[in-house]
Scaffold this motif. Structure first.
Motif, PDB file in Angstrom:
ATOM      1  N   GLU A  36       4.531   0.362  -0.304  1.00 42.35           N
ATOM      2  CA  GLU A  36       5.856   0.110   0.273  1.00 42.35           C
ATOM      3  C   GLU A  36       6.092   1.007   1.487  1.00 42.35           C
ATOM      4  O   GLU A  36       6.574   0.545   2.537  1.00 42.35           O
ATOM      5  CB  GLU A  36       6.939   0.363  -0.774  1.00 42.35           C
ATOM      6  CG  GLU A  36       6.967  -0.656  -1.905  1.00 42.35           C
ATOM      7  CD  GLU A  36       8.002  -0.309  -2.966  1.00 42.35           C
ATOM      8  OE1 GLU A  36       8.222  -1.140  -3.857  1.00 42.35           O
ATOM      9  OE2 GLU A  36       8.579   0.801  -2.895  1.00 42.35           O
ATOM     10  N   GLU A  37       5.752   2.278   1.359  1.00 40.73           N
ATOM     11  CA  GLU A  37       5.981   3.210   2.457  1.00 40.73           C
ATOM     12  C   GLU A  37       5.086   2.882   3.648  1.00 40.73           C
ATOM     13  O   GLU A  37       5.501   3.029   4.806  1.00 40.73           O
ATOM     14  CB  GLU A  37       5.760   4.640   1.976  1.00 40.73           C
ATOM     15  CG  GLU A  37       6.805   5.085   0.955  1.00 40.73           C
ATOM     16  CD  GLU A  37       6.616   6.517   0.498  1.00 40.73           C
ATOM     17  OE1 GLU A  37       5.597   7.136   0.888  1.00 40.73           O
ATOM     18  OE2 GLU A  37       7.479   7.028  -0.238  1.00 40.73           O
ATOM     19  N   ALA A  38       3.862   2.414   3.389  1.00 44.95           N
ATOM     20  CA  ALA A  38       2.967   2.021   4.483  1.00 44.95           C
ATOM     21  C   ALA A  38       3.557   0.850   5.264  1.00 44.95           C
ATOM     22  O   ALA A  38       3.309   0.697   6.466  1.00 44.95           O
ATOM     23  CB  ALA A  38       1.586   1.655   3.927  1.00 44.95           C
ATOM     24  N   ALA A  39       4.344   0.018   4.564  1.00 43.43           N
ATOM     25  CA  ALA A  39       5.001  -1.122   5.212  1.00 43.43           C
ATOM     26  C   ALA A  39       6.360  -0.757   5.789  1.00 43.43           C
ATOM     27  O   ALA A  39       7.056  -1.629   6.330  1.00 43.43           O
ATOM     28  CB  ALA A  39       5.152  -2.261   4.210  1.00 43.43           C
ATOM     29  N   GLY A  40       6.751   0.516   5.664  1.00 39.36           N
ATOM     30  CA  GLY A  40       8.016   0.954   6.237  1.00 39.36           C
ATOM     31  C   GLY A  40       9.213   0.863   5.315  1.00 39.36           C
ATOM     32  O   GLY A  40      10.357   0.993   5.768  1.00 39.36           O
ATOM     33  N   PHE A  41       8.980   0.625   4.002  1.00 37.18           N
ATOM     34  CA  PHE A  41      10.090   0.494   3.048  1.00 37.18           C
ATOM     35  C   PHE A  41      10.125   1.724   2.152  1.00 37.18           C
ATOM     36  O   PHE A  41       9.135   2.037   1.476  1.00 37.18           O
ATOM     37  CB  PHE A  41       9.916  -0.771   2.209  1.00 37.18           C
ATOM     38  CG  PHE A  41      10.946  -0.929   1.125  1.00 37.18           C
ATOM     39  CD1 PHE A  41      12.258  -1.241   1.444  1.00 37.18           C
ATOM     40  CD2 PHE A  41      10.604  -0.754  -0.213  1.00 37.18           C
ATOM     41  CE1 PHE A  41      13.214  -1.384   0.446  1.00 37.18           C
ATOM     42  CE2 PHE A  41      11.546  -0.897  -1.216  1.00 37.18           C
ATOM     43  CZ  PHE A  41      12.854  -1.211  -0.883  1.00 37.18           C
TER      44      PHE A  41
END
Length: 358
Positions: A341-346
């Protein structure tokens, strides 16, 4: 000829499947007509000129038997009869209600538009004449109005999208009243009217200053009773979660819950759920879920604090290596999901907390 034969047999197989699916013939009796013999195929393929000319009937002779319908003809008739049975059982006893007429017609429109895209309306009307002869004129008129309304919405799409919510609603109701008549339109869209009445009440409650959660909940319940009348309890039973979420989604309710100490907030959440119809077993499940969510959000807050501290000291691969350790410590098996999720910006724990919702 072989292609035609295959098509006819394919129609028989499809019809049999339909009748079995509708439980109009037992599954054990589902059989396909035998393939034609080579001699039958040869006779069918011979030129029409080779067939004998018809002769005058011999006086006193028995009349010739009526020609047997083809597999395709029999299939169409049986399919229509099966559909008539289903539609009569599903809608026949409730066709005094305009909204039921609309549901019947929309279901038949979908069916005949798939079946005969170029002739669907003609076939639908013929079906209505056969299935509901005593209501044919009424249903045909409702179908015309339904089509006219759909065309009006399509033709005025750009205009409607350019209006505000209140003006758009007024324009659509003006068209409905004009095409169907005011009383009939209100009966067709009765659910929409009720839903809009509740939405207007919630909007008013959200803007009311000085009212507590308890006071707003009481006003909400009273309005539900007024709108749904004798069916209020049945409505709550069918739409329990939706009714609850609409109240909890009010920004004023979330603000008040945020300002409460944890124990008071838990008591208020339980009261809201109980007043809107949840039983004790459901309340206990929600209590447990609230505790799980609270623990996750607490872990998320601690994780974000560590993440921000690490980001000041590391970057790139070094930062990610340290974050993998921190995620595993806080989130266990979900650590990889949060990393993705964090890699996708979330960043899920940077979202606002919605009490009773996440």
């Amino acid at each position: 000829m072989r292609t035609r034969t295959k098509l006819m047999l394919g129609g028989a197989v499809a019809l049999t499947g339909l009748l079995v699916g509708l439980r109009l013939i037992p599954a054990g009796q589902a059989a396909v007509a035998p393939a034609p013999s080579r001699q039958d195929t040869a006779r069918a393929a011979s030129p029409a000129s080779s067939a004998p000319l018809p002769t005058a009937a011999t006086p006193g002779a028995a009349p010739a038997p009526s020609p047997t319908p083809t597999v395709a003809e029999a299939g169409v008739d049986a399919e229509v009869e099966a559909l008539i049975t289903v539609m009569r059982e599903r809608y026949g006893a409730r066709l005094d209600e305009p909204s039921v007429q609309i549901r019947l017609l929309e279901e038949l429109m979908r069916y005949f538009q798939r079946k005969s895209p170029d002739r669907w309306r003609e076939e639908l009307l013929a079906f209505l004449q056969k299935a509901f002869p005593e209501r044919y004129q009424e249903l045909a008129a409702t179908l015309r109005n339904r089509e006219d309304y759909e065309k009006w919405v399509k033709d005025n799409d750009a205009y409607l999208r350019g209006l505000g919510e209140k003006e758009r609603r007024a324009a659509m109701w003006d068209a409905r009243n004009r095409l169907f008549g005011k009383e009939t339109a209100e009966r067709i869209w009765a659910s929409e009217l009720k839903n809009q009445a509740i939405a207007d009440t919630l909007r008013t409650l959200d803007a009311t200053e000085g009212a507590t959660v308890t006071q707003k909940l009481s006003a909400y319940k009273q309005r539900l009773q007024e709108v749904h009348g004798e069916q209020a309890q049945a409505y709550l039973a069918r739409h329990q979660q939706e009714t609850l979420n609409r109240f909890l989604d009010l920004s004023s309710i979330q603000r008040e819950l945020t300002q409460m100490p944890p124990q008071e907030r838990s008591r208020n959440l339980r009261t809201i759920r109980q007043e809107l119809g949840l039983d004790e077993e459901a309340l206990q499940r929600w209590d447990a879920l609230d505790q799980t969510r609270d623990a996750r959000w607490d872990a998320g807050a601690r994780y974000l604090a560590e993440r921000q501290a690490l980001a000041k000291e590391h970057s790139g691969a070094a930062l990610e290596a340290r974050l993998q350790e921190v995620r595993a410590r806080y989130f266990g098996a979900e650590a990889d999901i949060i990393a993705q999720e964090e890699a996708a910006g979330f960043f899920r724990f940077e979202r606002p907390r919605q009490w009773g919702r996440n």
